[in-house]
Design an enzyme around this catalytic site. Sequence first.
Site, PDB file in Angstrom:
ATOM      1  N   GLU A 121       0.808  -1.222   0.000  1.00  0.00           N
ATOM      2  CA  GLU A 121       0.000   0.000   0.000  1.00  0.00           C
ATOM      3  C   GLU A 121       0.844   1.276   0.000  1.00  0.00           C
ATOM      4  O   GLU A 121       0.809   2.055   0.968  1.00  0.00           O
ATOM      5  CB  GLU A 121      -0.973   0.004   1.191  1.00  0.00           C
ATOM      6  CG  GLU A 121      -1.935  -1.163   1.182  1.00  0.00           C
ATOM      7  CD  GLU A 121      -3.074  -1.020   2.196  1.00  0.00           C
ATOM      8  OE1 GLU A 121      -3.120   0.003   2.910  1.00  0.00           O
ATOM      9  OE2 GLU A 121      -3.915  -1.916   2.265  1.00  0.00           O
ATOM     10  N   GLU A 174      -4.931  -8.649   1.131  1.00  0.00           N
ATOM     11  CA  GLU A 174      -5.550  -8.286   2.417  1.00  0.00           C
ATOM     12  C   GLU A 174      -7.043  -8.084   2.222  1.00  0.00           C
ATOM     13  O   GLU A 174      -7.458  -7.443   1.247  1.00  0.00           O
ATOM     14  CB  GLU A 174      -5.000  -6.959   2.977  1.00  0.00           C
ATOM     15  CG  GLU A 174      -3.642  -7.050   3.588  1.00  0.00           C
ATOM     16  CD  GLU A 174      -3.167  -5.722   4.180  1.00  0.00           C
ATOM     17  OE1 GLU A 174      -4.018  -4.898   4.604  1.00  0.00           O
ATOM     18  OE2 GLU A 174      -1.949  -5.522   4.204  1.00  0.00           O
TER      19      GLU A 174
HETATM   20  C1  FCB Z   1      -4.292  -1.914   5.634  1.00  0.00           C
HETATM   21  C2  FCB Z   1      -2.872  -2.175   6.131  1.00  0.00           C
HETATM   22  C3  FCB Z   1      -2.794  -3.189   7.235  1.00  0.00           C
HETATM   23  C4  FCB Z   1      -3.930  -3.035   8.220  1.00  0.00           C
HETATM   24  C5  FCB Z   1      -5.248  -2.971   7.503  1.00  0.00           C
HETATM   25  C6  FCB Z   1      -6.440  -2.880   8.422  1.00  0.00           C
HETATM   26  O1  FCB Z   1      -4.351  -0.651   5.057  1.00  0.00           O
HETATM   27  O2  FCB Z   1      -2.065  -2.625   5.058  1.00  0.00           O
HETATM   28  O3  FCB Z   1      -1.543  -3.072   7.837  1.00  0.00           O
HETATM   29  O4  FCB Z   1      -3.721  -1.934   9.012  1.00  0.00           O
HETATM   30  O5  FCB Z   1      -5.273  -1.885   6.621  1.00  0.00           O
END
Ligand code: FCB
Length: 474
Positions: free
Chosen positions: A173, A378
């Site tokens: 990210e 994620e």
């Molecule tokens: C993302 C991050 C991760 C975590 C989630 C909830 O943006 O990559 O580290 O904080 O959100």
Amino acid sequence: MTHRFPPGFLWGSATAAYQVEGAAREGGRTPSIWDTFAHTPGKVLAGDTGDIAVDHFHRSSEDVALMAELGLGAYRFSVSWSRVQPTGRGPALQRGLDFYRRLVDDLLDHGISPMLTLYHWDLPQELEADIHGGSAAGGGWPHRDTAYRFADYAAIVAEALGDRVELWTTLNEPWCSAFLGYASGVHAPGHTDPVAALRAAHHLNLAHGLAARTLREVLPARADIMVSLNPAVVRARSSAPADLDAQRQIDALATRIFTGPMLHGAYPDDLLADTAPLTDWSFVHDGDLAIAHHPLDALGINYYTPSLVSGSTDNAPPRHDGHGAGSRSPWAGAEHIAFHQPPGEHTEMGWSIDPSGLYDLLLRFHREAPGLPLYITENGAAFDDKPDAEGAVHDPERIAYLRGHLHAAHRALAAGVDLRGYFLWSLLDNFEWSYGYSKRFGAVHVDFATQTRTPKSSARWYAGVARANELPDS
Ligand code: FCB
């Protein structure tokens, strides 16, 4: 109708070094920008820090055994740069590398595939210097040299672990590193300079390309090299031209600022035009975009929630992160755009629950980057999970969230998307950045006082999905 996933689909969970490891001052590790930020009063809720976190550094074998018990096939973790190269320059610290080697060996012994992320936001503090006052002459990501330091660090990790890790991610990210770190100030290093954020975004693109090139040189041919982005799903509040233009502008600043260089070798013209009042982008040197455009073996997508925008000036707080006093809009040059709470259910973060956003993203990149395999690196949700009288943790909301998003992933597969795996965020409750320990994303509950791990009902549910390689009917 069955909801089977393709053979070999990877079912995993994800964590990040600063959020779980702890052991902040052990083994020669030096502070990262997140150590400094968390120790600055007022930056993190309740003054929480990652000093101890969930002690994964000392408990990694217990945590790997837990993953194995849950039948998970993959684990996405990140390497703490300042644990393996304390000043961000120069020689590697073998003790730091040994920790990751043990972790990887442990995973492989349990049949769990490691996915290694080189950078999940914890820049060595030594590489960050004061850019207060808007001077771009300092360190950190607004500074070009940081990209070259990152490539050297990538070589160190690849040489140490390249014989046993096959899935490599450069950055996690980069939008958050650039815009939350340098424009809104709610993430480390906590600056509020929109131009610094744009410079940071470019140097992250460059860093990604330089590191990808280095990884390709050092790693065996079978290794896959990727990046994990958090592309935004931006919806306009209405079809009025001002709202559609707000949607376009946020899409450029959130997503195309990275996918432009990385997937197509160019910054989008509309992004350059929108930001022209702030910068002429002369920090982009000849050849940078060709470097950033290094061929990828896969693309990682992180998705939690969509955004709803309008072009009006009735500004509302932006999505994502930070209770932070004194914070500003992360949207460099688009600060006037308003963000609205979409209707319907939301998680404990206040993020609206909308699996169709995940489907839309997968289809978008399927079309935009034909032939590029995708991973969901994620996806998950925070809820206020509490143990009951027997110590069990029931989290039906998280099961519903996961079910909805896995259905969306399955629909995308049925539509022809080459989706290779899914990584639940997160394995364990952990340090949720500026929210500290107040937000629980884990499938496994952690009692932060005793470090006791208790799989929530969602962990059992997810284990069932992973074992069957199929979604249950209900
Ligand atoms: C993302 C991050 C991760 C975590 C989630 C909830 O943006 O990559 O580290 O904080 O959100």
